[in-house]
Scaffold this active site. Structure first.
Site, short mmCIF file in Angstrom:
data_model
loop_
_atom_site.label_atom_id
_atom_site.label_comp_id
_atom_site.label_asym_id
_atom_site.label_seq_id
_atom_site.Cartn_x
_atom_site.Cartn_y
_atom_site.Cartn_z
N LYS A 1 47.47 43.62 36.45
CA LYS A 1 48.18 44.11 37.65
C LYS A 1 49.29 43.14 38.01
O LYS A 1 50.42 43.54 38.28
CB LYS A 1 47.20 44.27 38.83
CG LYS A 1 46.32 45.49 38.71
CD LYS A 1 45.17 45.48 39.70
CE LYS A 1 44.23 46.64 39.40
NZ LYS A 1 42.95 46.58 40.10
N GLN B 1 40.07 43.83 44.76
CA GLN B 1 39.41 44.33 43.55
C GLN B 1 37.92 44.57 43.83
O GLN B 1 37.23 43.71 44.37
CB GLN B 1 39.60 43.30 42.41
CG GLN B 1 39.06 43.75 41.05
CD GLN B 1 39.81 44.94 40.46
OE1 GLN B 1 41.00 45.13 40.70
NE2 GLN B 1 39.12 45.75 39.69
N ASP C 1 45.49 51.16 47.43
CA ASP C 1 44.36 51.76 46.70
C ASP C 1 44.02 53.14 47.28
O ASP C 1 43.32 53.93 46.63
CB ASP C 1 43.12 50.88 46.87
CG ASP C 1 42.72 50.15 45.60
OD1 ASP C 1 43.03 50.66 44.51
OD2 ASP C 1 42.10 49.09 45.71
#
Ligand code: GUN
Length: 295
Positions: free
Chosen positions: A53, A97, A120
């Protein structure tokens, strides 16, 4: 033989368009979108994702902020960090995460993220907005599945879609997106009765269970489109470590109309959609239009 849905190639073109839009924003509005990624602990798979990422964020010309915290991090320390990132104007997107260590309440952390920075799309407000069909930041893997489906299939109206898996990360949001495209959606899961026959009704199968090759070739209706979200590391008969999806690929590709491979299908789309969400979030925060190239 079915069409192989090339997510790797599609993600490359999407990243090129994101790079173009980042350059346009710098030139016209003098800002650079920034993405903060928070990793707690040392889970090897999460470390790989977080590294990719960060690398891809920089490659498309955006700013990357990485925060790595030890596995025994206190929930309150994480809350403080999210507060700082929420207030930092250089940070337009925040991704924590998952999974988080047991001592941390994941739901509390996710819902602490500023809803405008929730790239997200897991915040309860974004989840709710998606379910009522309102504008929202859409979870990345489901958004990637939809892009591939629309690119390879076109109009999805009236198609029977069977989503296998009911997770908050993939199963539920992808079902909402398919419903928004006017599919007839069935969400199947571990308690579904006679899953093979449910699956045989599907024009579109989205497999998101995390069980290696669970979906068999003879569960696929001839000509159906198969989107395999699974990424499972297994040891094959020769003792080699390999990646397989949730679908028995060799058998399914003989019957399907189109199918995503693993690797190279849905996987590369997730990070590309995260970068896209970061540009969208940054534009909304700056009060400027999202560039047409990624709109
Ligand atoms: N862990 C596995 N998939 C995801 C994802 O899409 N977002 C985050 N934050 N964590 C994950």
């Amino acid at each position: 033989m079915s069409t192989v849905i090339d997510g790797k190639a599609y993600a490359e073109t999407l990243r090129a368009r994101i790079a173009e839009s980042a350059a346009e924003l710098k030139l016209k509005h003098d800002f650079v979108p920034g993405l903060a990624v928070v990793l707690v602990g040392e889970d090897p798979a999460s470390q790989v994702y977080v590294r990719s990422k960060a690398r891809q964020t920089v490659e498309v010309g955006m700013q990357s902020f990485e925060h790595r915290l030890p596995a025994d991090t206190d929930e309150d320390d994480l809350v403080d960090l999210i507060g700082q990132l929420n207030r930092d104007p250089a940070v337009n997107g925040i991704l924590v995460q998952l999974p988080l260590p047991k001592q941390v309440d994941s739901e509390r952390i996710i819902n602490m993220i500023d809803v405008q920075k929730d790239v997200d799309g897991f915040h309860v407000e974004n989840t709710g907005r998606l379910s009522i069909g309102a504008d929202s930041l859409v979870p990345c893997t489901p958004a990637g599945c939809l892009m591939l489906l629309k690119h390879y299939v076109g109009d999805l109206t009236g198609q029977n879609a069977v989503v296998i898996g009911r997770s908050n990360i993939v199963g539920k949001p992808v079902s909402m997106l398919l419903l928004r495209e006017h599919c007839t959606v069935t969400i199947a899961h571990s308690r579904t009765r006679d899953l093979p026959s449910v699956c045989r009704q599907a024009d579109i199968v989205v497999a998101a269970v995390g069980a290696p090759e669970m979906v068999k070739g003879d569960w696929i209706k001839p000509g159906a489109t198969v989107i395999d979200v699974g990424i499972n590391r297994i040891t094959d008969e020769s003792g080699n470590k390999v990646l397989v999806g949730d679908v028995e690929y060799d058998a399914a590709q003989k019957v399907a109309g189109a199918i995503t491979p693993v690797p190279g299908g849905v996987g590369p789309m997730t990070i590309a959609c995260l970068l896209r969400n970061t540009v969208i979030a940054a534009c909304r925060q700056q009060g400027v239009d999202v560039p047409d190239s990624i709109g």
